[in-house]
Enzyme design. Structure first.
Site, PDB file in Angstrom:
ATOM      1  N   PRO A 198      -3.258  -0.130  18.836  1.00 13.99           N
ATOM      2  CG  PRO A 198      -5.446  -1.428  18.602  1.00 13.99           C
ATOM      3  CD  PRO A 198      -4.298  -1.028  19.580  1.00 13.99           C
ATOM      4  CE1 TYR A 215      -0.674   3.474   9.851  1.00 15.54           C
ATOM      5  CE2 TYR A 215       0.094   3.371   7.637  1.00 15.54           C
ATOM      6  CZ  TYR A 215      -1.078   2.681   9.070  1.00 15.54           C
ATOM      7  OH  TYR A 215      -1.870   1.829   8.605  1.00 15.54           O
ATOM      8  CG  HIS A 264      -1.731  -1.118   0.438  1.00 10.11           C
ATOM      9  ND1 HIS A 264      -3.126  -1.158   1.817  1.00 10.11           N
ATOM     10  CD2 HIS A 264      -1.986  -1.684   0.507  1.00 10.11           C
ATOM     11  CE1 HIS A 264      -4.019  -1.710   1.299  1.00 10.11           C
ATOM     12  NE2 HIS A 264      -3.501  -2.628   0.726  1.00 10.11           N
ATOM     13  CE1 TYR A 323      -5.003   3.117  11.770  1.00 14.95           C
ATOM     14  CE2 TYR A 323      -4.936   4.035   9.814  1.00 14.95           C
ATOM     15  CZ  TYR A 323      -4.158   3.023  11.005  1.00 14.95           C
ATOM     16  OH  TYR A 323      -3.350   2.357  10.701  1.00 14.95           O
ATOM     17  CE  LYS A 332       4.670   2.478  13.481  1.00 16.51           C
ATOM     18  NZ  LYS A 332       4.820   2.850  11.814  1.00 16.51           N
TER      19      LYS A 332
HETATM   20  P1  FAD Z   1       2.730 -12.666  20.790  1.00 17.96           P
HETATM   21  O1  FAD Z   1       2.409 -12.189  19.718  1.00 17.96           O
HETATM   22  O2  FAD Z   1       1.907 -12.377  21.892  1.00 17.96           O
HETATM   23  O3  FAD Z   1       3.735 -13.859  21.365  1.00 17.96           O
HETATM   24  C1  FAD Z   1       4.162 -14.291  22.226  1.00 17.96           C
HETATM   25  C2  FAD Z   1       3.648 -15.872  22.532  1.00 17.96           C
HETATM   26  O4  FAD Z   1       4.127 -16.221  23.691  1.00 17.96           O
HETATM   27  C3  FAD Z   1       2.556 -16.227  21.717  1.00 17.96           C
HETATM   28  O5  FAD Z   1       2.458 -17.454  21.195  1.00 17.96           O
HETATM   29  C4  FAD Z   1       2.506 -17.354  23.481  1.00 17.96           C
HETATM   30  O6  FAD Z   1       1.350 -17.964  23.358  1.00 17.96           O
HETATM   31  C5  FAD Z   1       3.146 -17.718  24.507  1.00 17.96           C
HETATM   32  N1  FAD Z   1       3.139 -17.174  25.696  1.00 17.96           N
HETATM   33  C6  FAD Z   1       2.704 -16.903  26.553  1.00 17.96           C
HETATM   34  N2  FAD Z   1       2.614 -17.042  28.142  1.00 17.96           N
HETATM   35  C7  FAD Z   1       3.785 -18.606  27.489  1.00 17.96           C
HETATM   36  C8  FAD Z   1       4.593 -18.549  28.474  1.00 17.96           C
HETATM   37  N3  FAD Z   1       4.443 -18.763  29.827  1.00 17.96           N
HETATM   38  N4  FAD Z   1       5.188 -19.029  28.131  1.00 17.96           N
HETATM   39  C9  FAD Z   1       5.308 -20.031  26.435  1.00 17.96           C
HETATM   40  N5  FAD Z   1       5.020 -19.540  25.835  1.00 17.96           N
HETATM   41  C10 FAD Z   1       4.057 -18.386  26.300  1.00 17.96           C
HETATM   42  N6  FAD Z   1      -1.310  -5.059  16.916  1.00 17.96           N
HETATM   43  C11 FAD Z   1      -1.923  -4.649  15.511  1.00 17.96           C
HETATM   44  O7  FAD Z   1      -0.385  -3.303  15.144  1.00 17.96           O
HETATM   45  N7  FAD Z   1      -2.772  -4.329  15.064  1.00 17.96           N
HETATM   46  C12 FAD Z   1      -4.078  -4.619  15.685  1.00 17.96           C
HETATM   47  O8  FAD Z   1      -4.583  -4.720  15.327  1.00 17.96           O
HETATM   48  C13 FAD Z   1      -3.971  -5.809  16.955  1.00 17.96           C
HETATM   49  N8  FAD Z   1      -4.347  -6.644  17.298  1.00 17.96           N
HETATM   50  C14 FAD Z   1      -4.095  -7.642  18.291  1.00 17.96           C
HETATM   51  C15 FAD Z   1      -4.817  -8.472  19.550  1.00 17.96           C
HETATM   52  C16 FAD Z   1      -4.896  -9.044  20.139  1.00 17.96           C
HETATM   53  C17 FAD Z   1      -6.145 -10.141  21.170  1.00 17.96           C
HETATM   54  C18 FAD Z   1      -3.858  -8.573  20.865  1.00 17.96           C
HETATM   55  C19 FAD Z   1      -2.794  -9.971  21.666  1.00 17.96           C
HETATM   56  C20 FAD Z   1      -2.469  -7.765  20.447  1.00 17.96           C
HETATM   57  C21 FAD Z   1      -2.773  -7.054  19.382  1.00 17.96           C
HETATM   58  N9  FAD Z   1      -1.880  -6.535  18.392  1.00 17.96           N
HETATM   59  C22 FAD Z   1      -2.102  -5.232  17.139  1.00 17.96           C
HETATM   60  C23 FAD Z   1      -0.342  -6.362  19.099  1.00 17.96           C
HETATM   61  C24 FAD Z   1       0.239  -7.330  18.211  1.00 17.96           C
HETATM   62  O9  FAD Z   1      -0.270  -8.591  17.270  1.00 17.96           O
HETATM   63  C25 FAD Z   1       1.320  -7.879  18.698  1.00 17.96           C
HETATM   64  O10 FAD Z   1       2.409  -6.877  19.411  1.00 17.96           O
HETATM   65  C26 FAD Z   1       2.872  -8.467  18.206  1.00 17.96           C
HETATM   66  O11 FAD Z   1       1.889  -9.814  18.682  1.00 17.96           O
HETATM   67  C27 FAD Z   1       3.258  -8.889  19.184  1.00 17.96           C
HETATM   68  O12 FAD Z   1       4.912  -9.810  18.888  1.00 17.96           O
HETATM   69  P2  FAD Z   1       4.982 -11.103  20.086  1.00 17.96           P
HETATM   70  O13 FAD Z   1       5.692 -11.644  19.566  1.00 17.96           O
HETATM   71  O14 FAD Z   1       6.415  -9.548  21.126  1.00 17.96           O
HETATM   72  O15 FAD Z   1       4.308 -11.311  21.496  1.00 17.96           O
HETATM   73  C1  DHB Z   2      -4.289  -3.518  10.694  1.00 19.27           C
HETATM   74  C2  DHB Z   2      -4.383  -3.542  12.195  1.00 19.27           C
HETATM   75  C3  DHB Z   2      -4.625  -1.941  12.623  1.00 19.27           C
HETATM   76  O1  DHB Z   2      -3.876  -1.693  13.847  1.00 19.27           O
HETATM   77  C4  DHB Z   2      -4.669  -0.966  11.997  1.00 19.27           C
HETATM   78  O2  DHB Z   2      -3.252  -0.166  12.178  1.00 19.27           O
HETATM   79  C5  DHB Z   2      -4.489  -1.545  10.741  1.00 19.27           C
HETATM   80  C6  DHB Z   2      -4.844  -2.641  10.218  1.00 19.27           C
HETATM   81  C7  DHB Z   2      -4.777  -3.916  10.418  1.00 19.27           C
HETATM   82  O3  DHB Z   2      -4.879  -5.966  11.460  1.00 19.27           O
HETATM   83  O4  DHB Z   2      -5.447  -5.147   8.940  1.00 19.27           O
END
Ligand code: FAD
Ligand code: DHB
Length: 391
Positions: free
Chosen positions: A293, A385, A72, A201, A297
């Site tokens: 979100p 962004y 995009h 948005y 980021k």
């Molecule tokens: P995570 O992806 O959370 O990975 C952590 C992993 O550790 C998971 O697989 C979990 O199962 C595992 N874990 C947890 N506890 C334990 C344990 N005790 N032992 C072993 N493993 C464990 N960001 C956006 O930009 N847009 C969005 O729309 C958006 N939606 C989201 C919706 C939800 C419900 C959540 C929780 C987050 C969302 N985010 C979103 C944020 C984005 O998805 C996260 O910033 C991203 O997943 C971070 O990656 P990570 O690897 O740090 O953590």
């Molecule tokens: C999406 C999620 C976001 O948090 C955002 O700011 C833009 C797009 C997505 O899930 O596509």
């Protein structure tokens, strides 16, 4: 059991770290509490910054991303019934974002690790960390009814916001900075062709709405709701009705509706711990920081952290120098705080603040008009962004 780097969590942070280390010949074991099916199906973020795409492609795990990811070059801000395009690429010397679901990134990385003989232990429960202040820390966990101990040189805490690693730091070892918002997001994935080519948005008096997508047939949509609301309060008709109204732009534009495949409510918070390290434990991604979100980021910060960590560990194993490891937290926190600010700013500008009929609304509209009308203001949004190279 023994490995060099014990990685807790198979999200984007843990999996990218394991992959980057393997490319440098450094072995690791990833411990994940959930099953492979669960983590591969978990619907979350979808926007990759240019730098995240470049890293994944450069590390050899970007083939499907390049094929299926949607590049995009702009986003749309909608308010007062009108759309305004922010031409991201034009304003940032050609940089762009790619829409590609987080669970697709996770699938690609799991496959790459397993094909390369990497070790990911799924369904590893009761994870606990030990001896973090010594050169030989340990991670204990249970799997299949047996308790295991994994000895290592370093522990990477990549277990997300609700994981155990951050809490393994003794009291007083971390300073917490946090802010909760008086609203949440209701997110859906729908079998409906997106009604837009670029992410929208929308700021509306009924609340924020966001139209994104996953493919030409699948839409990803979000609505601002109250943080105490449950999904029962949101039957399909109400979700579509609100989305139509909040995203409405007049001129015959309408949202395409379809069966809802997945739905969830996410609370919004800003959260950072400092430092992102304690002894031989290094925190990365959501384990160390959360952004609301609105700036897209979260996943990008997780990837940026482990890039820094992989470089620091590589240097340590190659030369014995700990300088990059010692700088890890400070290096990451510069980017983290920039993203925290940008996400807070986007969130503040685009959400309806409860009970406020007057000043907040007018300030937000003024800010939105300024961002859409001034090249300097639009450029500031755009460079944040798509992701700043230097922060
Ligand atoms: P995570 O992806 O959370 O990975 C952590 C992993 O550790 C998971 O697989 C979990 O199962 C595992 N874990 C947890 N506890 C334990 C344990 N005790 N032992 C072993 N493993 C464990 N960001 C956006 O930009 N847009 C969005 O729309 C958006 N939606 C989201 C919706 C939800 C419900 C959540 C929780 C987050 C969302 N985010 C979103 C944020 C984005 O998805 C996260 O910033 C991203 O997943 C971070 O990656 P990570 O690897 O740090 O953590
Ligand atoms: C999406 C999620 C976001 O948090 C955002 O700011 C833009 C797009 C997505 O899930 O596509």
């Amino acid at each position: 059991m023994r490995t060099r780097v014990a990685i807790v969590g198979a999200g984007p942070a843990g999996l990218v770290l394991s992959h980057l280390l393997a490319l440098q010949g450094i072995d690791s074991v990833v411990l994940e509490v959930r099953s492979r099916e669960y983590v591969e199906r978990r619907v979350r973020a979808g926007v990759l910054e240019q730098g995240s795409v470049d890293l994944l492609v450069g590390a050899g795990v970007g083939e499907r991303l390049k094929r299926e990811g949607m590049v995009h070059h702009g986003i749309e801000l909608r308010f007062e019934g009108q759309g305004h395009r922010i031409p991201l690429s034009e304003l940032t010397g050609g940089r762009a974002i790619t829409v590609y679901g987080q669970q697709e990134v996770v699938k690609d990385l799991i496959r790459a690790r397993l094909e390369a003989g990497g070790q990911i232990s799924f369904e590893a429960g009761a994870v606990s960390l030990h001896d973090l202040e010594t050169p030989a820390p340990a991670v204990r966990f249970e799997q299949g009814g047996t308790t295991h101990e994994l000895r290592c040189d370093f522990v990477a805490g990549c277990d997300g916001f609700h994981g155990v690693c951050r809490d393994a730091v003794p009291a007083g070892g971390l300073t917490v900075f946090q802010k909760e918002y008086p609203f949440a997001w209701l997110g859906i994935l729908a079998a409906a062709p997106p009604a837009t080519a670029e992410i929208i948005y929308a700021y509306h008096e009924r609340g924020f709405a966001l139209h994104s997508m996953r493919s030409s047939q699948i839409s990803r949509l979000y609505l601002q709701c109250r943080p105490d609301e449950t999904l029962e309060a949101w039957p399909d008709d109400r979700i579509w009705g609100e989305l139509q109204v909040r995203l409405g732009a007049g001129g015959g534009w309408s949202l395409t509706e379809g069966p809802i495949l997945e739905r969830g409510i996410t609370t919004l918070r800003s959260f950072v711990v400092e430092p992102m390290q304690h002894g031989r434990l290094f925190l990365a991604g959501d384990a160390a920081h959360i952004v609301p979100p609105t700036g897209a980021k979260g996943m990008n910060l997780a990837i940026a952290d482990v890039r820094v960590l992989a470089e620091a560990l590589t240097r340590w194993y190659r030369t014995g120098e700990a300088d990059l490891l010692e700088a890890y937290s400070a290096t990451c926190l510069r980017r983290v705080w920039r993203a925290e600010h940008f996400s807070w700013w986007m969130t503040s500008m685009l959400h309806r603040w409860d009970g406020d009929e007057g000043i907040e609304h007018r300030l937000q509209l003024s800010q939105l008009r300024y961002v859409c009308g001034s090249k300097a203001a639009a450029m500031s949004l755009a460079e944040n962004y798509v992701g700043l190279e230097t922060v």
